[in-house]
Design an enzyme around this catalytic site. Structure first.
Site, PDB file in Angstrom:
ATOM      1  N   GLY A  27       0.820  -1.209   0.000  1.00  0.00           N
ATOM      2  CA  GLY A  27       0.000   0.000   0.000  1.00  0.00           C
ATOM      3  C   GLY A  27       0.850   1.253   0.000  1.00  0.00           C
ATOM      4  N   ALA A  28       1.924   1.240  -0.795  1.00  0.00           N
ATOM      5  CA  ALA A  28       2.923   2.308  -0.727  1.00  0.00           C
ATOM      6  C   ALA A  28       2.597   3.524  -1.574  1.00  0.00           C
ATOM      7  CB  ALA A  28       4.280   1.746  -1.164  1.00  0.00           C
ATOM      8  N   ASN A  29       1.461   3.534  -2.239  1.00  0.00           N
ATOM      9  CA  ASN A  29       1.167   4.635  -3.153  1.00  0.00           C
ATOM     10  C   ASN A  29       0.233   5.690  -2.580  1.00  0.00           C
ATOM     11  OD1 ASN A  29      -0.932   2.743  -3.189  1.00  0.00           O
ATOM     12  ND2 ASN A  29      -1.621   3.413  -5.212  1.00  0.00           N
ATOM     13  N   GLY A  31      -1.181   7.725   1.463  1.00  0.00           N
ATOM     14  CA  GLY A  31      -1.201   7.814   2.914  1.00  0.00           C
ATOM     15  C   GLY A  31       0.124   7.544   3.588  1.00  0.00           C
ATOM     16  N   ILE A  32       0.070   6.790   4.676  1.00  0.00           N
ATOM     17  CA  ILE A  32       1.249   6.470   5.470  1.00  0.00           C
ATOM     18  C   ILE A  32       2.274   5.720   4.631  1.00  0.00           C
ATOM     19  CG2 ILE A  32       2.101   5.276   7.519  1.00  0.00           C
ATOM     20  CD1 ILE A  32       0.302   7.734   8.038  1.00  0.00           C
ATOM     21  N   GLY A  33       1.808   4.828   3.769  1.00  0.00           N
ATOM     22  CA  GLY A  33       2.720   4.059   2.937  1.00  0.00           C
ATOM     23  C   GLY A  33       3.532   4.939   2.009  1.00  0.00           C
ATOM     24  N   SER A 144      -3.532  -0.027  14.742  1.00  0.00           N
ATOM     25  CA  SER A 144      -4.365   1.161  14.905  1.00  0.00           C
ATOM     26  C   SER A 144      -4.900   1.232  16.322  1.00  0.00           C
ATOM     27  CB  SER A 144      -5.541   1.109  13.923  1.00  0.00           C
ATOM     28  OG  SER A 144      -6.543   2.050  14.241  1.00  0.00           O
ATOM     29  N   TYR A 170     -13.304  -3.632  11.272  1.00  0.00           N
ATOM     30  CA  TYR A 170     -11.996  -2.985  11.163  1.00  0.00           C
ATOM     31  C   TYR A 170     -11.210  -3.160  12.464  1.00  0.00           C
ATOM     32  CZ  TYR A 170      -8.458   0.683  10.740  1.00  0.00           C
ATOM     33  OH  TYR A 170      -7.262   1.372  10.714  1.00  0.00           O
TER      34      TYR A 170
END
Length: 298
Positions: A27-29, A31-33, A144, A170
């Site tokens: 998920g590097a594209n 937010g945090i990533g 989280s 979640y």
């Protein structure tokens, strides 16, 4: 790598050179990533950005250092997880389990799992088992504050009998992330491995996770965000801290501010449920059956 915790304020600007190190970030594209990718790549690390949509992510490539590469990975599809793992044929220093979904309606992954549990936990669980023989330093899983107050129903983890609530689903997946870290470290220690399993959480950060909220809740989140939330770059600080500091296995890193919402990264506590070693072991056994993967060391 720094050998002890420091009392001085810590920021990504204090990252030591990461030349010669390889980091995989799911998920590097966004937010945090994405912020984690930027910081590590600027420090010299070779970052493999594991993303669902490579073509969409290409637009970011021109804004990032040349030390990054894009590879496809859909954690909601175990076939994609296997394909990605097979494409990594060399040692990697760090694996950061960052990708995740939040507050989505009841949906199923390609393999029939509830989306939060299947993506946030099971997809990463399978990926880690497949990649672990090539990881040389540490595995970092992004959890989280939502794990607090959450419960994990191993008799119905995919919400097939229970009345579905997206926030509860979640929270369950984030509790699973911490239990995974706990059991992974136990297994690494028993196998005599020097690889460490760590967890981190960003606090309240402005990322894309709220995109599935309804209009009213989005408005509330936007207003609250002006006073409570920190930027995505600040939210990435705990992940970066976990990536470079010499921390004990199973450590949990988060912001040091009130309620763990914002602030400088430090070691933080987790809920009683997230410390349950028996529950962690039973979750691991269930996850092995559901993903048909197992711990590969020892």
């Amino acid at each position: 790598m720094t050998n002890s915790l420091s009392t001085a304020p810590w920021t990504a600007g204090r990252l030591p050179p990461q030349d010669g190190r390889t980091v995989i970030i799911t998920g590097a594209n966004s937010g945090i990533g994405l912020e984690t990718t930027r910081a590590l790549a600027r420090a010299g690390a070779h970052v493999i950005m594991a993303v669902r949509d490579v073509e969409r992510a290409r637009a970011l490539a021109s804004q990032l250092p040349d030390t990054i590469e894009l590879r496809p990975l859909d954690l909601a599809d175990l076939a994609s997880v296997h394909a990605f793992a097979a494409s990594v044929d060399h040692p990697c220093d760090i694996l950061i389990n960052n990708a995740g979904v939040a507050n989505v309606p009841l949906r199923r992954t390609a393999d029939g799992f509830e989306t939060h549990f299947g993506t946030n936990h099971l997809g990463h669980f399978a990926l880690n088992n497949l990649l672990l023989p090539r990881i040389t330093d540490r595995v970092i899983t992004i959890a989280s504050n939502a794990h607090k107050g959450a419960s994990l129903d191993l008799s119905d983890p995919n919400w097939e009998r229970r009345s579905y609530r997206s926030s509860a689903a979640y929270g369950q997946s984030k509790l699973a992330n911490l239990l995974f870290t706990l059991e992974l470290q136990s297994r690494l220690t028993a196998a005599g491995s020097t690889v460490r399993a760590l967890a981190a959480h960003p606090g309240a950060a402005t990322t894309g996770l709220n995109r599935h909220l309804g209009p009213v809740m989005k408005a509330v989140a936007a207003i609250a965000g002006r006073f409570v939330m920190q930027s995505g770059a600040d939210g990435a600080q705990p992940t970066l801290f976990a990536a470079i500091r010499d921390l004990p296995g199973a450590s949990y890193v988060g912001p040091d501010g009130r309620g763990g919402q914002r602030g400088r990264p430090t070691l933080v506590a987790r809920s009683t449920a997230a410390q349950d070693t028996d529950l962690a072991a039973r979750l691991w056994e269930l996850s092995e059956r559901l993903t048909a993967t197992s711990f590969p060391l020892g």
